[in-house]
Motif scaffolding. Structure first.
Motif, PDB file in Angstrom:
ATOM      1  N   MET A 280    -119.643  84.762 -13.549  1.00  0.00           N
ATOM      2  CA  MET A 280    -118.867  83.394 -13.631  1.00  0.00           C
ATOM      3  C   MET A 280    -118.103  83.579 -12.307  1.00  0.00           C
ATOM      4  O   MET A 280    -117.660  84.496 -11.947  1.00  0.00           O
ATOM      5  N   ASN A 281    -117.731  82.471 -11.531  1.00  0.00           N
ATOM      6  CA  ASN A 281    -116.838  82.502 -10.241  1.00  0.00           C
ATOM      7  C   ASN A 281    -115.559  82.865 -10.859  1.00  0.00           C
ATOM      8  O   ASN A 281    -115.206  82.506 -11.851  1.00  0.00           O
ATOM      9  N   ASP A 282    -114.813  83.645 -10.009  1.00  0.00           N
ATOM     10  CA  ASP A 282    -113.352  83.808 -10.074  1.00  0.00           C
ATOM     11  C   ASP A 282    -112.035  83.142  -9.691  1.00  0.00           C
ATOM     12  O   ASP A 282    -111.168  83.417  -9.679  1.00  0.00           O
ATOM     13  N   PHE A 283    -112.537  81.947  -9.182  1.00  0.00           N
ATOM     14  CA  PHE A 283    -111.316  81.042  -8.657  1.00  0.00           C
ATOM     15  C   PHE A 283    -110.736  80.343  -9.880  1.00  0.00           C
ATOM     16  O   PHE A 283    -111.612  80.184 -10.939  1.00  0.00           O
ATOM     17  N   ASN A 284    -109.480  79.898  -9.591  1.00  0.00           N
ATOM     18  CA  ASN A 284    -108.784  79.058 -10.616  1.00  0.00           C
ATOM     19  C   ASN A 284    -109.586  77.621 -10.872  1.00  0.00           C
ATOM     20  O   ASN A 284    -109.974  77.010  -9.875  1.00  0.00           O
ATOM     21  N   ILE A 285    -109.769  77.102 -12.278  1.00  0.00           N
ATOM     22  CA  ILE A 285    -110.623  75.848 -12.316  1.00  0.00           C
ATOM     23  C   ILE A 285    -109.356  74.895 -12.806  1.00  0.00           C
ATOM     24  O   ILE A 285    -108.703  75.216 -13.591  1.00  0.00           O
ATOM     25  N   ASP A 286    -109.234  73.964 -11.929  1.00  0.00           N
ATOM     26  CA  ASP A 286    -108.400  72.835 -12.166  1.00  0.00           C
ATOM     27  C   ASP A 286    -108.874  71.883 -13.108  1.00  0.00           C
ATOM     28  O   ASP A 286    -109.782  70.996 -12.980  1.00  0.00           O
ATOM     29  N   THR A 287    -108.577  72.189 -14.387  1.00  0.00           N
ATOM     30  CA  THR A 287    -108.945  71.190 -15.522  1.00  0.00           C
ATOM     31  C   THR A 287    -108.173  70.068 -15.637  1.00  0.00           C
ATOM     32  O   THR A 287    -107.177  69.886 -15.203  1.00  0.00           O
ATOM     33  N   VAL A 288    -108.843  68.970 -16.337  1.00  0.00           N
ATOM     34  CA  VAL A 288    -107.932  67.852 -16.795  1.00  0.00           C
ATOM     35  C   VAL A 288    -106.708  68.213 -17.427  1.00  0.00           C
ATOM     36  O   VAL A 288    -105.745  67.573 -17.106  1.00  0.00           O
ATOM     37  N   THR A 289    -106.721  68.982 -18.290  1.00  0.00           N
ATOM     38  CA  THR A 289    -105.685  69.606 -19.019  1.00  0.00           C
ATOM     39  C   THR A 289    -104.782  70.090 -18.194  1.00  0.00           C
ATOM     40  O   THR A 289    -103.453  69.794 -18.060  1.00  0.00           O
ATOM     41  N   ASN A 290    -104.929  70.624 -17.111  1.00  0.00           N
ATOM     42  CA  ASN A 290    -104.170  71.426 -16.246  1.00  0.00           C
ATOM     43  C   ASN A 290    -103.406  70.458 -15.483  1.00  0.00           C
ATOM     44  O   ASN A 290    -102.255  70.470 -15.061  1.00  0.00           O
ATOM     45  N   ALA A 291    -104.226  69.460 -14.771  1.00  0.00           N
ATOM     46  CA  ALA A 291    -103.953  68.477 -14.129  1.00  0.00           C
ATOM     47  C   ALA A 291    -102.865  67.614 -14.897  1.00  0.00           C
ATOM     48  O   ALA A 291    -101.687  67.106 -14.256  1.00  0.00           O
ATOM     49  N   ALA A 292    -102.987  67.327 -16.195  1.00  0.00           N
ATOM     50  CA  ALA A 292    -101.912  66.405 -16.831  1.00  0.00           C
ATOM     51  C   ALA A 292    -100.772  67.443 -17.089  1.00  0.00           C
ATOM     52  O   ALA A 292     -99.681  66.636 -16.972  1.00  0.00           O
ATOM     53  N   ASP A 293    -100.792  68.571 -17.132  1.00  0.00           N
ATOM     54  CA  ASP A 293     -99.605  69.514 -17.243  1.00  0.00           C
ATOM     55  C   ASP A 293     -98.817  69.839 -16.005  1.00  0.00           C
ATOM     56  O   ASP A 293     -97.674  70.195 -15.882  1.00  0.00           O
ATOM     57  N   THR A 294     -99.574  69.558 -14.722  1.00  0.00           N
ATOM     58  CA  THR A 294     -98.996  69.823 -13.601  1.00  0.00           C
ATOM     59  C   THR A 294     -98.903  68.674 -12.519  1.00  0.00           C
ATOM     60  O   THR A 294     -99.407  68.809 -11.607  1.00  0.00           O
ATOM     61  N   PRO A 295     -98.089  67.755 -12.923  1.00  0.00           N
ATOM     62  CA  PRO A 295     -98.346  66.679 -12.198  1.00  0.00           C
ATOM     63  C   PRO A 295     -97.675  66.739 -10.856  1.00  0.00           C
ATOM     64  O   PRO A 295     -97.935  65.917  -9.831  1.00  0.00           O
ATOM     65  N   GLU A 296     -97.011  67.734 -10.613  1.00  0.00           N
ATOM     66  CA  GLU A 296     -96.308  68.149  -9.265  1.00  0.00           C
ATOM     67  C   GLU A 296     -97.054  68.620  -8.345  1.00  0.00           C
ATOM     68  O   GLU A 296     -96.581  68.785  -6.969  1.00  0.00           O
ATOM     69  N   THR A 297     -98.167  69.141  -8.616  1.00  0.00           N
ATOM     70  CA  THR A 297     -99.186  69.957  -7.932  1.00  0.00           C
ATOM     71  C   THR A 297     -99.611  69.030  -6.603  1.00  0.00           C
ATOM     72  O   THR A 297     -99.966  68.009  -6.809  1.00  0.00           O
ATOM     73  N   GLU A 298     -99.260  69.617  -5.336  1.00  0.00           N
ATOM     74  CA  GLU A 298     -99.795  68.728  -4.357  1.00  0.00           C
ATOM     75  C   GLU A 298    -101.206  69.129  -3.844  1.00  0.00           C
ATOM     76  O   GLU A 298    -101.814  70.009  -4.076  1.00  0.00           O
ATOM     77  N   LEU A 299    -101.795  67.970  -3.694  1.00  0.00           N
ATOM     78  CA  LEU A 299    -103.377  67.937  -3.220  1.00  0.00           C
ATOM     79  C   LEU A 299    -103.635  67.631  -1.845  1.00  0.00           C
ATOM     80  O   LEU A 299    -102.836  66.810  -1.492  1.00  0.00           O
ATOM     81  N   PRO A 300    -104.641  68.095  -1.500  1.00  0.00           N
ATOM     82  CA  PRO A 300    -104.941  67.776   0.201  1.00  0.00           C
ATOM     83  C   PRO A 300    -105.647  66.597   0.181  1.00  0.00           C
ATOM     84  O   PRO A 300    -106.645  66.445   1.037  1.00  0.00           O
ATOM     85  N   TRP A 301    -105.245  65.531  -0.314  1.00  0.00           N
ATOM     86  CA  TRP A 301    -105.893  64.116  -0.182  1.00  0.00           C
ATOM     87  C   TRP A 301    -106.093  63.750   1.273  1.00  0.00           C
ATOM     88  O   TRP A 301    -107.048  63.271   1.460  1.00  0.00           O
ATOM     89  N   ALA A 302    -104.973  64.014   2.070  1.00  0.00           N
ATOM     90  CA  ALA A 302    -104.963  63.597   3.415  1.00  0.00           C
ATOM     91  C   ALA A 302    -106.240  64.142   4.080  1.00  0.00           C
ATOM     92  O   ALA A 302    -107.011  63.555   4.828  1.00  0.00           O
ATOM     93  N   GLU A 303    -106.326  65.363   4.022  1.00  0.00           N
ATOM     94  CA  GLU A 303    -107.068  66.188   4.594  1.00  0.00           C
ATOM     95  C   GLU A 303    -108.531  65.700   4.221  1.00  0.00           C
ATOM     96  O   GLU A 303    -109.359  66.138   5.198  1.00  0.00           O
ATOM     97  N   LEU A 304    -108.674  65.461   3.129  1.00  0.00           N
ATOM     98  CA  LEU A 304    -110.104  64.758   2.651  1.00  0.00           C
ATOM     99  C   LEU A 304    -110.261  63.354   3.084  1.00  0.00           C
ATOM    100  O   LEU A 304    -111.363  63.076   2.675  1.00  0.00           O
ATOM    101  N   GLY A 305    -109.435  63.074   3.928  1.00  0.00           N
ATOM    102  CA  GLY A 305    -109.635  61.611   4.485  1.00  0.00           C
ATOM    103  C   GLY A 305    -109.146  60.393   3.689  1.00  0.00           C
ATOM    104  O   GLY A 305    -109.330  59.273   4.019  1.00  0.00           O
ATOM    105  N   LEU A 306    -108.557  60.701   2.532  1.00  0.00           N
ATOM    106  CA  LEU A 306    -107.873  59.354   1.813  1.00  0.00           C
ATOM    107  C   LEU A 306    -106.550  58.917   2.491  1.00  0.00           C
ATOM    108  O   LEU A 306    -105.875  59.850   3.126  1.00  0.00           O
ATOM    109  N   LYS A 307    -106.413  57.814   2.422  1.00  0.00           N
ATOM    110  CA  LYS A 307    -105.087  57.138   2.903  1.00  0.00           C
ATOM    111  C   LYS A 307    -103.970  57.075   1.792  1.00  0.00           C
ATOM    112  O   LYS A 307    -104.388  57.439   0.570  1.00  0.00           O
TER     113      LYS A 307
END
Lengths: 775, 258, 84
Positions: free
Chosen positions: A1-28
């Motif tokens: 199995m891969n050894d990177f961290n998996i960002d689960t839905v539970t994790n997302a709910a628990d860490t609302p402050e995490t910055e995501l690279p939405w701009a780099e992915l082209g989202l406004k």
């Protein structure tokens, strides 16, 4: 199995402050805000990947949607009577009679073909062919409308050979005849070449398949090639942003095609359809698994449950988000009942195709994607696939448009000293035919297989590609694609209509009854109100004209951001028209036939002084004024005449007048089989009130040149008279002289052009630039 | 005559169809493209096409076999190199080399020719065209050997026009073998006019010593039906010169009664 | 993971159209001083575990019988590389 961290839905709910690279992915900013609102939490990395690719311009049509609606609105019941599947599916499907149906579509692969010409063009063919397969059809032909920069520009030298080799390398390996297309050179396409690809397929009515995941408990399977890191982000980044030197390069690895895998996939899918083993099917193109899962789920019962670690990988280091975004080619996703699973696997084994069962259809209304049991995506699939942002972008008529339209050819310096003597006019015809756009394109088309399948009745350089569908009855189809970008630049509304008119005319000239339209709308940046106006006008023009001609748009593609450093391409709405033959053996070829000596040559239609935007004007470096007038009623009548003439065997050759006008049509009809002609312009000039120069080079529409035996002349002219359509006898086919002779109304006698001389000038243009002729 | 080659479904002739004495197998490998065309040509030539599958070592009692054109296994290793090891090929090789009075007639077209050279049923090999491009055009050939099962109905030195379309069509062979081929009259088809690919001695097709195995690069199966073939003197796409290959083998197999 | 490398070249007497085209193109790009180019193939056969003499022999046979066509190509080397 891969050894990177998996960002689960539970994790997302628990860490609302995490910055995501939405701009780099082209989202406004506001688009990201909408995702937060839809989910009620921050997205996981995998969800962000899905939304970003699916909400990109390329996948969501967010800038064009509000305009494209007209193709669904401006229709009559009559127009839709043969339509089995309309816009919105992978490709539209039209009834052909006798239990047969036909599906066709044009798509663009412009930016990828600029970055890596061979693979870009190759995978363009691959993608459009999979769209056709996913309707349940056997692909039976391809066509390529291509546009490059100036023929002598280094960029064209790099791009054209790669594109041509890529189309050949992929298409030839699939066993699909390449039956036509276009090759256009214009400096506006430097750094923004247009590589459009059309594919057509046929199916029996009962084999029709749609992209929906129906039947709770049915299994979802991914098959074909393995998933690798190809074109990750390509959908949202590569295809949607302009190349701009000031920004860091966002050119990810382009996809690499495997035509052998695709050929096997075609045969394997047809066997699945034939044995009725799949309930729904979707090809994987832009946005890969993100697109396939969300579209299948939202078009079906509304729910799907997928275990992403089941995806077979070529590169084991891919993250879940990358797997969801990967654009690896030659993959399909299908929905299969549990009872059919074993038979499905048997077909996979027979063809040596790898597959993996990913999950099942549910009725939860949610698309749940797990990674080794942990939920990493939990979304309403409609919000991904269908509820993307929609922009009604501002647009206005460019302030330069009026100035452009008043700068007519006649009023320009270029239009001042026009040839009038017979000798000068003759020379002008040779010069025209040896200009890059009018020159022989066989250096390109001889690199494509036009024979495979044994059903090709006409191919380039004839007006339309003609393919037999049923060899018991001769039932078949005719296809053409056209666009004059110069007309569209002068007037986008009329330019789009002219593209449709020419494509319609080409199909009818070959003898087919036009049935349906597919378009590939290539434009610059929609964020520029001038460009957006061009787009809006072109769509409005095309929708209005389809309504008037009575043929529906069944599908197509929009390609925006075709500009570099603020310099946009001309608006280029490429229009493909599909027509039907009851019997393709009735098709009309575009050249005077070798045995047709003495046949009468008639010009159908009216010639006006319409030189703005013409090939002659291009040769003199001028572009301005108004494009030729559109008369769709005349086009329709002309079409009926040509279709009847073909069906009743009255004519032996027909060729439409378009770029280069009468001069080009006369030359091309002679060059086709090396058979000359003798004509006079005298009556034409008198009847239409034009001078010989205008008679030869005007690009008035709704005109066609035909040749017919003298025994058919009366029947033919009775038909044109009865329909009130102008027909004028210009002269005769001359198989002996080896030349084209044109007389009448000149200052001095007539001019003659030797066919050998003309052929040499016409056929050496492209080989002289791109390396000797193939042989 | 109706060709009836369904675009969808098996191209083996239905069992209800009238059978001739000539059952001709058409092999499909993964990546084969011209199998339907070859089956149609057999039918138009008066034979009964039988679909053969690469993974099945049975020839299903066919009287002759055609290896059609295409890109078997993508031609990724070398053209024809992987197909040559298919189970069906093992049987074909044995039957074609049988020392019986009438060994199995085998025709390899384009990729089929490449497979036959890889299988060493025919000498020489094919490399990339000298101009490095795929080329599709009408090609004039001279028929120089009418003693094979596949060319018996041509006249000696007859000129025919059939389509050609390939990327790896340049025939190469060592000097000694080339002399043998020429001396024994085993060059069956030769390109006429400008060479399309740089082949040695303009060779387009050759046969083995017994004359039962023939390979050629151009495509006779695309020149069997007026309206869909190469251009000819009468006009557009009317050329049917390739049909004689298929009537020849049917005639050979049925003792000249077809 | 060790890898067996197989290198295959067109026979010297056989025309190599690709090599010829590259040779012609080199001087146009300013690369002079090369009198010829031949283009061959390299195969990488990955091995899980150790490369035994038996396995190497099997690779040689595959190289001779399948990876190359003796009519037009020579196997010029079959070697083992430890870490690629």
């Amino acid at each position: 199995m891969n050894d990177f961290n998996i960002d689960t839905v539970t994790n997302a709910a628990d860490t609302p402050e995490t910055e995501l690279p939405w701009a780099e992915l082209g989202l406004k900013q506001d688009e990201y805000a909408r995702i937060l609102e839809i989910l009620g939490r921050r997205p996981t990395a995998a969800e962000l990947a899905m939304y970003s690719v699916m909400w990109s311009e390329h996948c969501s049509y967010k800038s064009s949607k509000v305009h494209l609606r007209q193709f669904g609105e401006k229709v009559t019941e009559e127009m839709q009577k043969d339509l089995m599947v309309g816009i919105g599916e992978n490709a539209g499907v039209t009834d052909l009679g006798d239990g047969w149906a036909v599906t066709f579509k044009i798509e663009s692969h412009n930016h990828p073909s600029y970055v890596e010409p061979y693979q870009g063009a190759a995978t363009g063919i691959g993608g459009i062919v999979r769209d056709i397969i996913s309707m349940g059809a056997r692909p039976v032909g391809v066509m390529d409308p291509l546009r490059f920069g100036d023929i002598d520009h280094p960029d064209t030298q790099r791009v054209l050979p790669g594109v041509v080799a890529g189309i050949g390398g992929y298409g030839n390996s699939l066993g699909l005849p390449n039956v036509g297309g276009e090759v256009v050179f214009d400096s506006v396409y430097q750094q923004n070449p247009l590589v459009n690809a059309l594919a057509v397929g046929v199916l029996k009515h009962e084999d029709l398949r749609l992209a929906n995941a129906s039947g709770v408990g049915n299994k979802v399977v991914l098959f074909g090639a393995r998933t690798g890191g190809d074109g990750i982000g390509g959908a949202s980044v590569l295809a949607s942003e302009s190349f701009d030197d000031t920004k860091p390069s966002k050119r990810p690895a382009v996809q690499v095609g495997d035509p052998f895998a695709e050929k096997v996939l075609i045969e394997c899918c047809l066997e699945l359809f034939h044995n009725n083993l799949v309930e729904g099917i979707q090809d994987l193109g832009a946005a890969g698994i993100s697109c396939a899962t969300s579209e299948l789920a939202s078009n079906g019962e509304g729910g799907m449950h997928v275990e992403l670690t089941n995806v077979l990988l070529r590169d084991p280091s891919l993250t879940p988000g990358e797997i969801l975004m990967s654009e690896s080619q030659e993959r399909m996703m299908a929905v299969v009942t549990p009872e059919n699973a074993a038979n499905f696997e048997a077909v996979m084994d027979k063809w040596g195709v790898e597959h993996s069962w990913l999950g099942e259809v549910t009725d939860t209304g949610r698309l749940i994607i797990e990674w080794d049991g942990d939920t990493i995506v939990d979304v309403d699939p409609r919000t991904v696939a269908h509820d993307g942002p929609v922009y009604d972008r501002p647009y206005h008529r460019p302030e330069w448009q009026d100035r452009l339209q008043t700068d007519t050819f006649r009023s320009s310096a270029a239009g001042g000293d026009l040839p009038a003597s017979a000798e000068d006019l003759g020379q002008a015809v040779v010069e025209l035919m040896s200009s890059p756009n009018m020159a022989d394109k066989s250096w390109v088309t001889d690199q494509f297989d036009r024979f495979v399948g044994g059903n090709t009745a006409l191919s380039q350089p004839d007006d339309a590609g003609v393919i037999r569908v049923d060899d018991r009855t001769g039932l078949g189809i005719g296809l053409a694609t056209d666009c004059n970008d110069r007309y569209a630049y002068l007037d986008p509304y009329r330019g789009a209509q002219l593209a449709l008119a020419e494509s319609y005319r080409n199909v009818a000239t070959a003898g087919a009854v036009p049935l349906a339209v597919s378009d590939c709308l290539n434009f610059g940046s929609p964020e520029d109100p001038d460009i957006m106006w061009q787009f809006a006008e072109a769509v409005r023009g095309l929708a209005d004209a389809c309504m008037e001609l009575g043929i529906p748009v069944t599908g197509g593609n929009v390609s925006l951001y075709n500009q570099t450093a603020g310099r946009a391409i001309h608006p280029t709405p490429v229009v493909g028209v599909l027509g039907k033959f009851d019997d393709v053996s009735r098709r009309t070829p575009s050249g005077f036939q070798r045995w047709a000596d003495g046949q009468a040559i008639y010009l159908l239609g009216t010639t006006r002084d319409e030189l703005d935007g013409s090939e002659y004007a291009r040769m003199r470096g001028h572009l301005g004024g108004q494009p030729p007038a559109v008369d769709l009623i005349a086009e329709k009548t002309l079409g009926e005449i040509l279709i009847n003439a073909s069906r009743d065997g009255m004519i032996d050759a027909a060729h439409d007048l378009s770029e280069g006008g009468l001069a080009a049509a006369l030359a091309e009809m002679s060059l086709r089989f090396g058979v000359g002609s003798r004509t006079s312009l005298h009556e034409l000039c008198e009847r239409d009130g034009v001078d010989p120069f205008t008679a030869l080079f005007s690009e008035s529409q709704a005109r066609v040149l035909v040749s017919l035996p003298r025994s058919e002349e009366l029947r033919f002219t009775d038909m044109t008279t009865a329909r009130g359509f102008p027909a004028l006898r210009l002269g005769v086919v001359d198989a002996e002289s080896g030349g084209i002779e044109v007389a009448g109304a000149f200052q001095d006698g007539s001019f003659g052009i030797g066919l050998d001389e003309l052929k040499e000038a016409w056929s050496s243009v492209i080989p002289s630039r791109f390396g000797g002729a193939a042989a | 005559m109706s060709a009836d080659t369904p675009l969808i479904g098996d191209h083996t002739m239905p069992e209800t169809a009238p059978l001739t004495d000539a059952r001709i197998g058409v092999v499909t490998f993964p990546g084969t493209l011209d199998d339907r065309d070859a089956a149609r040509a057999v039918r138009l030539g008066g034979g009964t096409p039988v679909s053969l599958w690469h993974a099945d070592d049975s020839l299903h009692e066919v009287d002759a076999v055609i290896l059609p054109g295409g890109f078997s296994y993508g031609d990724y290793l070398r053209a024809g190199a992987i197909a040559r090891f298919a189970p069906v090929m093992n049987t074909i090789i044995v039957e074609a080399e049988a020392t019986t009075a009438s060994p199995l007639p085998v025709l390899g077209i384009c990729n089929g020719f490449q497979i036959l050279t890889e299988a060493h049923l025919l000498p020489g090999s094919m490399i990339k065209n000298d101009h490095l491009k795929f080329i599709c055009r009408d090609q004039v050939l001279r028929v120089e050997n009418t003693g094979t099962a596949w060319t018996s109905q041509f006249t000696q030195d007859e000129l025919i026009t059939v389509p050609m379309k390939n990327q790896d069509g340049q025939y190469v062979v060592d000097d000694a073998t080339l002399s043998t081929l020429e001396d024994q009259g085993r060059v069956v088809f030769r390109y006429v006019g400008e060479s399309p690919n740089g082949s040695r001695n303009d060779i387009a097709g050759v046969t083995n010593e017994r004359g039962n195995v023939v390979g050629l690069m151009p495509h006779p199966e695309h020149a069997v039906e007026a309206g869909y073939g190469p251009n000819d003197a009468t006009g557009l796409r009317e050329g049917t010169d390739g049909l004689t290959i298929f009537t020849s083998v049917v005639s050979s197999l049925t003792g000249g009664n077809a | 993971m060790p890898t067996i490398l197989v290198e295959v070249m067109p026979k010297p007497e056989i025309l190599d159209p690709q090599g010829k085209a590259i040779a012609n193109a080199l001087p146009h790009r300013g690369f002079t001083g090369f009198s010829g180019v031949r283009q061959g193939k390299r195969f990488e056969l990955s091995v899980d575990g150790e490369v035994t003499e038996e396995l190497l022999e099997s690779a040689r046979t595959a190289a001779a019988e399948m990876l190359s066509n003796p009519v037009i190509e020579d196997v010029v080397s079959v070697t083992v590389a430890e870490d690629l």
